[in-house]
Design an enzyme around this catalytic site. Structure first.
Site, PDB file in Angstrom:
ATOM      1  N   ASP A   1       1.405   4.820   2.219  1.00  0.00           N
ATOM      2  CA  ASP A   1       1.011   5.474   3.472  1.00  0.00           C
ATOM      3  C   ASP A   1       1.433   6.941   3.465  1.00  0.00           C
ATOM      4  O   ASP A   1       2.596   7.243   3.191  1.00  0.00           O
ATOM      5  CB  ASP A   1       1.694   4.772   4.665  1.00  0.00           C
ATOM      6  CG  ASP A   1       1.511   3.259   4.629  1.00  0.00           C
ATOM      7  OD1 ASP A   1       0.399   2.803   4.895  1.00  0.00           O
ATOM      8  OD2 ASP A   1       2.489   2.536   4.302  1.00  0.00           O
TER       9      ASP A   1
ATOM     10  N   ASP B   1       0.861  -1.188   0.000  1.00  0.00           N
ATOM     11  CA  ASP B   1       0.000   0.000   0.000  1.00  0.00           C
ATOM     12  C   ASP B   1       0.891   1.229   0.000  1.00  0.00           C
ATOM     13  O   ASP B   1       2.125   1.106  -0.020  1.00  0.00           O
ATOM     14  CB  ASP B   1      -0.928  -0.010   1.215  1.00  0.00           C
ATOM     15  CG  ASP B   1      -0.175   0.187   2.532  1.00  0.00           C
ATOM     16  OD1 ASP B   1       1.077   0.250   2.519  1.00  0.00           O
ATOM     17  OD2 ASP B   1      -0.841   0.275   3.574  1.00  0.00           O
TER      18      ASP B   1
ATOM     19  N   ASP C   1      -3.359   4.645   2.457  1.00  0.00           N
ATOM     20  CA  ASP C   1      -3.754   5.075   3.804  1.00  0.00           C
ATOM     21  C   ASP C   1      -3.407   6.544   3.971  1.00  0.00           C
ATOM     22  O   ASP C   1      -2.256   6.933   3.771  1.00  0.00           O
ATOM     23  CB  ASP C   1      -2.977   4.277   4.885  1.00  0.00           C
ATOM     24  CG  ASP C   1      -3.660   2.965   5.222  1.00  0.00           C
ATOM     25  OD1 ASP C   1      -4.768   2.714   4.685  1.00  0.00           O
ATOM     26  OD2 ASP C   1      -3.087   2.191   5.996  1.00  0.00           O
TER      27      ASP C   1
HETATM   28  P1  UTP Z   1       2.308  -1.064   6.577  1.00  0.00           P
HETATM   29  O1  UTP Z   1       1.429  -2.168   7.019  1.00  0.00           O
HETATM   30  O2  UTP Z   1       1.822  -0.232   5.456  1.00  0.00           O
HETATM   31  O3  UTP Z   1       3.733  -1.711   6.283  1.00  0.00           O
HETATM   32  O4  UTP Z   1       2.531  -0.164   7.850  1.00  0.00           O
HETATM   33  P2  UTP Z   1       4.922  -1.206   5.372  1.00  0.00           P
HETATM   34  O5  UTP Z   1       6.137  -1.287   6.206  1.00  0.00           O
HETATM   35  O6  UTP Z   1       4.597   0.110   4.743  1.00  0.00           O
HETATM   36  O7  UTP Z   1       5.056  -2.333   4.280  1.00  0.00           O
HETATM   37  P3  UTP Z   1       4.137  -2.605   2.997  1.00  0.00           P
HETATM   38  O8  UTP Z   1       3.067  -1.574   2.937  1.00  0.00           O
HETATM   39  O9  UTP Z   1       3.605  -3.975   3.202  1.00  0.00           O
HETATM   40  O10 UTP Z   1       5.056  -2.529   1.842  1.00  0.00           O
HETATM   41  C1  UTP Z   1       3.495   0.864   7.917  1.00  0.00           C
HETATM   42  C2  UTP Z   1       3.720   1.213   9.342  1.00  0.00           C
HETATM   43  O11 UTP Z   1       2.582   1.835   9.883  1.00  0.00           O
HETATM   44  C3  UTP Z   1       2.247   1.284  11.121  1.00  0.00           C
HETATM   45  C4  UTP Z   1       2.859  -0.083  11.158  1.00  0.00           C
HETATM   46  O12 UTP Z   1       3.325  -0.368  12.439  1.00  0.00           O
HETATM   47  C5  UTP Z   1       3.985  -0.019  10.184  1.00  0.00           C
HETATM   48  O13 UTP Z   1       5.180   0.130  10.902  1.00  0.00           O
HETATM   49  N1  UTP Z   1       0.793   1.189  11.243  1.00  0.00           N
HETATM   50  C6  UTP Z   1       0.070   0.529  10.316  1.00  0.00           C
HETATM   51  C7  UTP Z   1       0.185   1.721  12.327  1.00  0.00           C
HETATM   52  O14 UTP Z   1       0.849   2.324  13.192  1.00  0.00           O
HETATM   53  N2  UTP Z   1      -1.170   1.612  12.480  1.00  0.00           N
HETATM   54  C8  UTP Z   1      -1.929   0.950  11.563  1.00  0.00           C
HETATM   55  O15 UTP Z   1      -3.150   0.850  11.748  1.00  0.00           O
HETATM   56  C9  UTP Z   1      -1.282   0.403  10.447  1.00  0.00           C
HETATM   57 MN    MN Z   2       2.746   0.477   3.716  1.00  0.00          MN
END
Ligand code: UTP
Ligand code: MN
Length: 511
Positions: free
Chosen positions: A342, A340, A436
């Protein structure tokens, strides 16, 4: 080839407990006669074969010998290592603040005399290794081959590393443990993989793992098998198991967690396509997840993330002048693909960001850029959360889970549309991408940035580290439980400093 063995959780019982690891001493199961003395033999300089021999001997005499170091160990015995070396090694094994616990650091004389006596002999000063005051710290990292902090936030973990074969195997077992709702085991595998990611080179022999934290007996067995045979039978059986494959496909649907996937699996659902014709009720997120399944399983590229960044920036600019957006998550850690995208959104004037998200969403929807969205209001109130209520890990930011419809202006240039069977329906001019959006007041921005940059394990260990230091960290704030006050920060560097940690840049948080 024989059909892959059906397996899900039962095989996760460590082989050791299934009685494969009988001690070398003989066919009769040894009885532990001295359960309160848990001995760990340090392999460094002793060598694996001598250690195995001594272990078998001691077990045959009713001693309790531990295969790996854990807090249960009471006696550490080493040969040809100085007290400072063993102390330095011990500090890598125990979470900081815990290193002063009363483990006896002993030389071989205690062991030999105990073997001769047939029971653990009373410890005298000549049995003890001499540890100089601050000696372990002074002798530095060269004192033992491997010194590595036990917390992921204490070490640098680059994106590219040297042990992908091993970490892929351990992470598959972690994933499977998640599918079996065994979080403890999943985290243990992830920790082990993370330690291997931080090593300066490829692991070639088991001895090279000596002194590393977080490598439990089960992980070591998997690693050993891969080093010796090129693959792990447990990993390969899991990979091909019906349960693992179905759970992977089902939890891969946006909006579907392990619990739902497991229920569906028990009802005979194996694949998202099975849901279309089934009676199972789907919520709005899951319907979108099934509809865009094929799109969302294709990783998002950095170029796509940047393109979405431009769109989000335009939307934000249009509704609130001066608002700023920051790309976080895996892409901020240098990843070239992700599941995703963020973003954090803030405004330099505290309070101006309130209620921003619904306007951004309207702007995007008016331009047909969203396939799905769900927006949550900010539910974080400092005064209510702390210190009266225990802090939760849940974020309470104003947040939007969405699926973007990203046009592919470049698609025609890269891969010209195929004629015939691969029609426009199969390769549309757009791609569904999970995005997100998180809005944070500027006073919480540094905490949100640190919390959303990840990796997940890095975050988990940051919070654990904070807890062990008498503090509580979330994506909103850092609270000092002893001083009963918040510790403010306007940068990630300050938060690391509050926590007493060396600053780790985003690119080295790939734990
Ligand atoms: P992601 O799940 O998007 O992981 O969360 P990522 O590292 O970007 O890897 P991809 O997307 O699979 O490539 C990113 C960060 O946001 C935090 C998670 O702890 C993670 O470190 N996060 C995610 C939150 O703090 N709250 C949430 O509800 C979701
Ligand atoms: Mn992510």
């Amino acid at each position: 080839a024989p059909p892959p063995q059906q397996l899900s959780c039962p095989l996760m019982i460590p082989a050791k407990r299934r009685k494969l690891g009988a001690p070398a001493a003989g066919p009769v199961a040894d009885v532990i006669r001295f359960p309160h003395v848990a001995v760990f033999l340090l392999e460094k300089r002793m060598g694996a074969s001598r250690r195995a021999f001594l272990t078998g001997l001691a077990r045959s005499k009713g001693f309790r010998l531990e295969d790996s170091y854990s807090p249960a160990v009471t006696h550490v015995v080493s040969e040809k290592n100085s007290g400072d070396e063993v102390q330095a090694w011990l500090e890598t094994q125990t979470p900081a603040g815990d290193a002063d616990r009363s483990v006896h650091l002993l030389n071989m004389t205690w062991f030999t005399e105990s073997m001769a006596a047939g029971h653990p002999v009373k410890i005298e000063s000549r049995h003890r290794l001499q540890v100089t005051e601050g000696g372990a710290a002074k002798s530095g990292p060269s004192a033992v081959t491997n010194t590595m902090g036990a917390y992921a936030c204490q070490r640098k973990t680059p994106l590219e590393h040297h042990n992908a074969v091993l970490t892929d195997a351990l992470l598959l077992l972690a994933e499977n443990a998640d599918f079996c709702t065994n979080e403890g085991r999943s985290v243990a595998f992830k920790r082990a993989a993370s330690v291997l990611k931080a090593l300066p080179g490829p692991v070639r022999r088991m001895e090279e793992l000596q002194g590393l934290p977080c490598l439990g007996e089960h992980c070591q067995r998997v690693i050993k098998e891969i080093l010796e045979h090129g693959a792990s039978s447990e990993v390969e059986m899991t990979r091909h198991s019906e349960h693992y494959q179905a759970m992977k496909a089902l939890t891969g649907i946006f909006g579907v967690g392990v619990k739902t996937a497991e229920q569906w699996h028990r009802a005979g659902i194996r694949h998202p396509a099975d849901l279309v014709s089934s009676e199972h009720k789907l919520n709005r997120a899951q319907r979108a997840g099934v509809e865009y399944y094929e799109h969302l399983r294709v990783p998002v590229t950095k170029a796509e993330a940047d393109r979405i960044g431009e769109i989000v920036k335009r939307a934000v600019d249009a509704v609130l002048l001066g608002a700023e957006i920051t790309l976080t998550g895996g892409f901020r850690r240098g990843k070239q693909t992700g599941h995703d995208v963020d973003f954090l959104i803030t405004h330099p004037d505290e309070g101006r960001e309130e209620g921003l998200l619904p306007k951004v969403v309207s702007w995007l929807e008016a331009r047909d850029l969203l396939l799905y969205q769900k927006t949550n209001k900010n539910s974080y109130l400092e005064a209510k959360e702390w210190p009266a209520r225990p802090p939760s890990n849940m974020d309470r930011f104003e947040r939007c889970f969405s699926i973007f419809k990203l046009q592919r202006p470049w698609a025609a240039l890269e891969e010209p549309p195929q004629s015939g069977e691969r029609g426009a329906a199969e390769t549309p001019g757009w791609k569904a991408v999970r995005v997100d959006l998180v809005v944070t007041p500027v006073s919480q921005f540094a905490f949100a940035l640190l919390g959303w940059t990840g990796s997940q394990l890095f975050e988990r260990d940051l919070r654990r580290w904070a807890g062990q230091k008498g503090m509580s960290l979330s994506s909103h704030a850092l609270y000092d439980c002893e001083q009963k006050r918040y510790l403010r920060a306007t940068s990630e560097e300050e938060i690391f400093a509050h926590l007493g940690l060396e600053y780790i840049p985003p690119g080295e948080r790939n734990a």
